[in-house]
Design a protein around this motif. Structure first.
Motif, PDB file in Angstrom:
ATOM      1  N   SER A  30       0.802  -1.230   0.000  1.00 12.52           N
ATOM      2  CA  SER A  30       0.000   0.000   0.000  1.00 12.52           C
ATOM      3  C   SER A  30       0.833   1.279   0.000  1.00 12.52           C
ATOM      4  N   GLN A  31       2.144   1.171   0.071  1.00 16.23           N
ATOM      5  CA  GLN A  31       2.990   2.355   0.180  1.00 16.23           C
ATOM      6  C   GLN A  31       3.169   3.062  -1.164  1.00 16.23           C
ATOM      7  N   GLN A  32       3.205   4.389  -1.110  1.00 15.37           N
ATOM      8  CA  GLN A  32       3.525   5.197  -2.279  1.00 15.37           C
ATOM      9  C   GLN A  32       5.009   5.003  -2.582  1.00 15.37           C
ATOM     10  N   PRO A  33       5.475   5.311  -3.814  1.00 12.91           N
ATOM     11  CA  PRO A  33       6.884   5.061  -4.162  1.00 12.91           C
ATOM     12  C   PRO A  33       7.893   5.678  -3.195  1.00 12.91           C
ATOM     13  N   ALA A  34       7.692   6.938  -2.788  1.00 15.96           N
ATOM     14  CA  ALA A  34       8.652   7.568  -1.869  1.00 15.96           C
ATOM     15  C   ALA A  34       8.647   6.874  -0.508  1.00 15.96           C
ATOM     16  N   GLU A  35       7.461   6.490  -0.031  1.00 14.90           N
ATOM     17  CA  GLU A  35       7.362   5.800   1.250  1.00 14.90           C
ATOM     18  C   GLU A  35       7.969   4.403   1.162  1.00 14.90           C
TER      19      GLU A  35
END
Length: 199
Positions: A30-35
């Motif tokens: 579920s994480q965004q690319p930066a996260e």
């Protein structure tokens, strides 16, 4: 470990999730690319505490290496600069004192652990800015918002969580570990437990 600074965690508020669990995989996905990049930096820097009271030191080494903070050279890895549990308490920390008035040294932490304020004091020798927040200072909603914001900032701000294991239904007392991710969807944090030898 000195436990006056710990508020027992409420399992309905703070739910830690193991990386290797199904819920951990859901958080990873579920994480965004930066996260996700931050979480992978944390995982590649993740260390196990070398003694049962070195959780704060292992947490600091994990976070500082993931952040890319300029590090001293540990003779074990010379000539490469890298934070280890042997070099976190460098010259800057020599003048610090513990809650007992004793010098805040590796020897002290090996027998007593470190409080949140002691951890913040020696960590501030390595990284600025550094802030320590006690549970009593924030509401649960502010806590969630601050953790989510820290981990999604660019560059991210590292989060170390100081908690009491009994509040999560685990044996033991005060503990500290770094947070690798937060999932609003599941209202849980991916906590990299530096005492990986415990079940």
């Amino acid at each position: 470990m000195h436990e006056d600074n710990f508020a027992p965690a409420n399992p309905s508020i703070v739910r830690g999730t193991a990386v290797s669990s199904i819920d951990g995989v859901v958080i990873l996905a579920s994480q965004q690319p930066a996260e996700l990049a931050w979480m992978l930096a944390m995982l590649s820097s993740f260390v196990t505490q070398r003694t049962q009271s070195f959780c704060s030191v292992a947490t600091a080494a994990t976070m500082l290496n993931a952040l890319g903070v300029p590090a001293p050279v540990d003779p074990v890895y010379a000539p490469h600069a890298y934070y280890t549990q042997a070099n976190i308490l460098g010259e800057c920390a020599l003048g610090l004192t513990s809650h007992t008035g004793a010098p805040l040294s590796a020897g002290f932490i090996a027998t007593h652990g470190a409080t949140l304020d002691e951890w913040a004091a020696y960590l501030s020798c390595c990284a600025q800015p550094m802030a320590a927040r006690h549970a009593s200072e924030w509401s649960v909603d502010v806590f969630r918002t601050e953790v989510a914001a820290a981990l999604s900032d660019s560059p991210p701000r590292a989060v170390g969580l100081n908690f009491h294991r009994s509040g999560l239904g685990q044996p033991g007392g005060g503990h500290m570990s770094p947070v690798a991710a937060y999932s609003a969807a599941t209202d849980s944090m991916l906590l990299l437990d530096v005492s990986r030898y415990k079940e």
